[in-house]
Structure formats: C-alpha cells, structure tokens
Design an enzyme around this catalytic site. Structure first.
Site, short mmCIF file in Angstrom:
data_model
loop_
_atom_site.label_atom_id
_atom_site.label_comp_id
_atom_site.label_asym_id
_atom_site.label_seq_id
_atom_site.Cartn_x
_atom_site.Cartn_y
_atom_site.Cartn_z
N ASP A 1 9.06 0.86 42.57
CA ASP A 1 7.32 0.53 42.54
C ASP A 1 6.96 1.59 43.36
O ASP A 1 5.62 1.85 43.43
CB ASP A 1 7.20 -0.76 43.24
N ARG B 1 2.99 -7.46 34.80
CA ARG B 1 3.56 -6.78 36.07
C ARG B 1 4.55 -5.88 35.68
O ARG B 1 4.43 -5.26 34.62
CB ARG B 1 4.57 -8.05 36.78
N GLY B 2 5.25 -5.24 36.90
CA GLY B 2 5.79 -3.97 36.59
C GLY B 2 5.16 -2.81 36.88
O GLY B 2 3.80 -2.77 36.37
N ASN C 1 11.83 -1.02 45.54
CA ASN C 1 11.77 -1.77 44.13
C ASN C 1 12.23 -3.25 44.68
O ASN C 1 12.18 -3.64 45.67
CB ASN C 1 12.93 -1.52 43.27
N LYS C 2 12.17 -4.07 43.52
CA LYS C 2 12.39 -5.53 43.56
C LYS C 2 13.16 -6.05 44.81
O LYS C 2 14.34 -5.42 44.77
CB LYS C 2 12.62 -5.99 42.23
N ARG D 1 -2.26 -5.96 43.98
CA ARG D 1 -0.86 -5.94 44.65
C ARG D 1 -0.86 -4.84 45.27
O ARG D 1 -1.06 -3.69 44.77
CB ARG D 1 0.03 -5.88 43.31
O1 MRU Z 1 7.01 -8.04 40.92
P1 MRU Z 1 7.20 -7.24 39.71
O2 MRU Z 1 7.76 -8.04 38.44
O3 MRU Z 1 5.98 -6.40 39.31
O4 MRU Z 1 8.36 -6.10 40.12
C1 MRU Z 1 8.67 -4.98 39.16
C2 MRU Z 1 9.92 -4.30 39.65
O5 MRU Z 1 10.23 -4.20 40.69
C3 MRU Z 1 10.19 -3.23 38.77
O6 MRU Z 1 11.83 -2.84 39.03
C4 MRU Z 1 9.45 -1.77 39.00
O7 MRU Z 1 8.13 -2.19 38.97
C5 MRU Z 1 9.82 -0.83 38.22
S1 MRU Z 1 9.08 -1.20 36.49
C6 MRU Z 1 9.55 0.03 35.45
#
Ligand code: MRU
Length: 346
Positions: free
Chosen positions: A235, A54-55, A245-246, A90
């Site tokens: 993201d 992920r990320g 973002n998250k 995703r």
């Molecule tokens: O759901 P995830 O764990 O993939 O979400 C990740 C995030 O929201 C990160 O903050 C984002 O991808 C930036 S990573 C450099």
C-alpha cells in the site's frame, strides 16, 4: 492494448459509464455480484471508506474518476474540496493521493474547454497505466519464479485490487500460465478475509491450484510444504524501501527469513512514496474493533470485549528479497536501489 496473456475471466470491478462510476461491491464477494453507482466524489469516497472497493491501485483509479465527477458537477472550483475528501477516505495507500494529485495537475493544464472531458480522459489514462504496469510486473516477477514453485500470498493483491491482472497475484497468474506454479497458499487474512473471500475466488476462477490456510498456519506450511516464495503487494513503500502492506505481512516476512524463503513484494511506481522517509512515518489505518469482534455481524468474543484493528503493518526493507515494479526489479532492497530503479536516478 497488448496483453501478456489473455485474461479469460476479466473481473469488471470498476466501470466508467461516462457520467458515473459503477463499482463492484467487494464486501459481498464471493457470495454475490452486485454493483453500486457512484455519481459524485462523495459517493466514490464513501465506497472507498466502506471497503466496497479496496486495494491500493484500485482506490487510486476510482479516486481519479471521482475527481472527474467533481469537475462535472462543479467545475474547477469543486476540485480542492473533492481532492481533500477523496484523499481522506483511507490514509495508508499512497496511490490515492498520487491519483488525486495527478488529476489536479491535469486540471492545471486543461486547455480552454471541457474540464470534465479532460479529467475523464486523464482518469482513463491513469487506469490504463495501471493495467500496463500490472502486465510488466507480471513478466518481470515471473522471471524470478522457477518451475514447480509453491508460493504463499497474503490479502488480495489481484485483479480486484488493481485495474488489471493484479500485482502479486498477477505474477502468480502469469507464472502459472508459463507452467511455473505448482501450488498457491493464500492466507485467509483476518479480520477482513481478503485472502479467503477474494484471492481464493480469483485463483479458482483462473484455475490456479490453491489451498486456503488461516494466517496462523503460515509457519507450519513454510516448514512442511516446500514453499519457494512469499509474494505480496503493498500500500505504500517508503523512501528507504520499508514496505507497508496488510496486517500480517510483517509476520510472514519474519517467518520467511527464518525458513530461508525469498520474500517478494510487487507494486507499481504509484505505491512508492519518496516523501515518506521510512516505514515509521507511514500512517496506519486503525479500523473499527467490531471487524475483529464480529463476523458477519455475529459476535465472536464476550460482550464488552476490547479489540484493536490496525489494518496494515510495516516490513523493514532488510526482510524483503526483491521489490518488483513496472520500472524494474529492486534488488538488493534499499533506498538507493529503489530510487535508481523507480526514478532512474543514481
Ligand atoms: O484493506 P485493503 O483490502 O484495501 O488492503 C489491500 C492490501 O493490503 C493489498 O495487499 C495492497 O493494497 C496491494 S493491492 C495490489
């Protein structure tokens, strides 16, 4: 490749083995280090969808290798289907589509010969580009930090989320290396716990002083702990510079504004989506309610309870103090400055 500083604990989270992509299963961290071998684009898409990796930048890099695997099995004809499959794994992080489109473009310009070798080379180049972007962002972002900085971060925008040092965590780690970071407070990041499981793990391995807080402690910590900045990743950044973002990031930005604390976003150019006009047009992934209703398979709410899990939120650009990209720092944060810095256009 020159590094901004030696990364003493490189996390081998995706490893290209020539005929398959080996992926660290991040769902098992911090308890166990275990790998999954992906031999097909479907395997890469599944590992992405299931959150083994992920990320935003990392899922882009993995998708690039997924396209190479498609070429290995089915040549050029296999690419459109693999592209659609990987892109749909995703919906929110635009790095995924960016990587797949880059591979399709590379395939168009493949000299007669081995398409697989050509795409594997292009995927490695994409991966290395992200490592370099991380290093540049770390340097630029650390220049915004002063000695004795005490920062909050959210989710995991570290090495586990990218090909290199990380975006937000890369800045924190480099600033710490320069003696500028006094303390880090990673938010736990309910419901998937990327903050406690992944970011804290990375920070502890790197010996950066850190104390875990639950998401609902952020206001209190900002008020009582002399917080100098909130630093997060992204993201997808829309053309008007709204930042996705998250889930929970938007709340942190509002709290930071109330407390007069700079709110800094770090993201490579592959996260910027000039085709999406503003944050309201960004697709927000809706994940299973069970991720909210259960922890490790155990219920934490009454049987039959309803829950929602929007995995991301959008922070309006007005709340963002600076966006750090490898192309430069966007500040003040607005669409015009984003375009000027990222595309080099007036
Ligand atoms: O759901 P995830 O764990 O993939 O979400 C990740 C995030 O929201 C990160 O903050 C984002 O991808 C930036 S990573 C450099």
């Amino acid at each position: 490749m020159s590094e901004v500083f030696p990364l003493k604990d490189p996390v081998r989270h995706i490893i290209w083995k020539g005929d398959r992509l080996r992926v660290l299963d991040q769902r098992l961290l911090p308890r166990r280090i275990s790998y999954i071998d992906c031999r097909t684009p479907a395997g890469v898409a599944k590992a992405t969808k299931d959150m083994a990796l992920r990320g935003a930048p990392l899922i882009g890099c993995a998708a690039a290798f997924g396209m190479a695997l498609a070429a290995k099995k089915g040549g050029k004809r296999a690419l459109p289907e693999a592209a659609a499959l990987l892109k749909s794994a995703r919906p929110t992080a635009v790095n995924l589509a960016c990587a797949v489109d880059r591979m399709l473009e590379a395939a168009r310009f493949c000299p007669n010969g081995d398409l697989f070798a050509h795409l594997a080379g292009a995927a490695l180049a994409f991966y290395e580009e992200d490592i370099l972007a991380n290093q540049t962002m770390a340097k630029l972002g650390a220049s915004l930090m002063h000695r004795g900085s005490r920062v909050i971060t959210h989710c995991n925008a570290g090495a586990l989320a990218t090909a290199g040092l990380g975006t937000a965590v890369g800045i924190i780690r480099y600033a710490h290396h320069l003696g500028k970071i006094e303390h880090v407070y990673p938010c736990e990041t309910r419901p998937y716990l990327q903050g406690s499981r992944l970011t804290l793990w990375e920070l502890m391995r790197a010996k950066v002083p850190a104390t875990l807080i639950t998401d609902n402690m952020a206001a209190h910590v900002m008020k009582t702990q002399r917080i100098s900045a909130v630093i997060v990743g992204s993201d997808r950044i829309a053309a008007n510079a709204d930042v996705c973002n998250k889930i929970g990031t938007y709340g942190l930005a509002i709290l930071a504004r109330h407390h007069g604390i700079p709110f800094i976003v770090a993201a490579p150019a592959t996260t910027v989506d000039f085709m999406t006009p503003d944050g309201s047009a960004i697709p927000i992934e809706e994940r299973s309610a069970s991720e909210v209703l259960e922890i490790h398979g155990r219920p934490i709410a009454p049987a039959g309870a309803r829950a929602r899990h929007p995995a991301f939120d959008v922070t309006p650009h007005e709340l963002v103090t600076a966006i750090v990209t490898e192309k430069g720092i966007v500040r003040p944060v607005n669409g015009r400055n984003l375009k000027r810095i990222v595309l080099g256009k007036k």
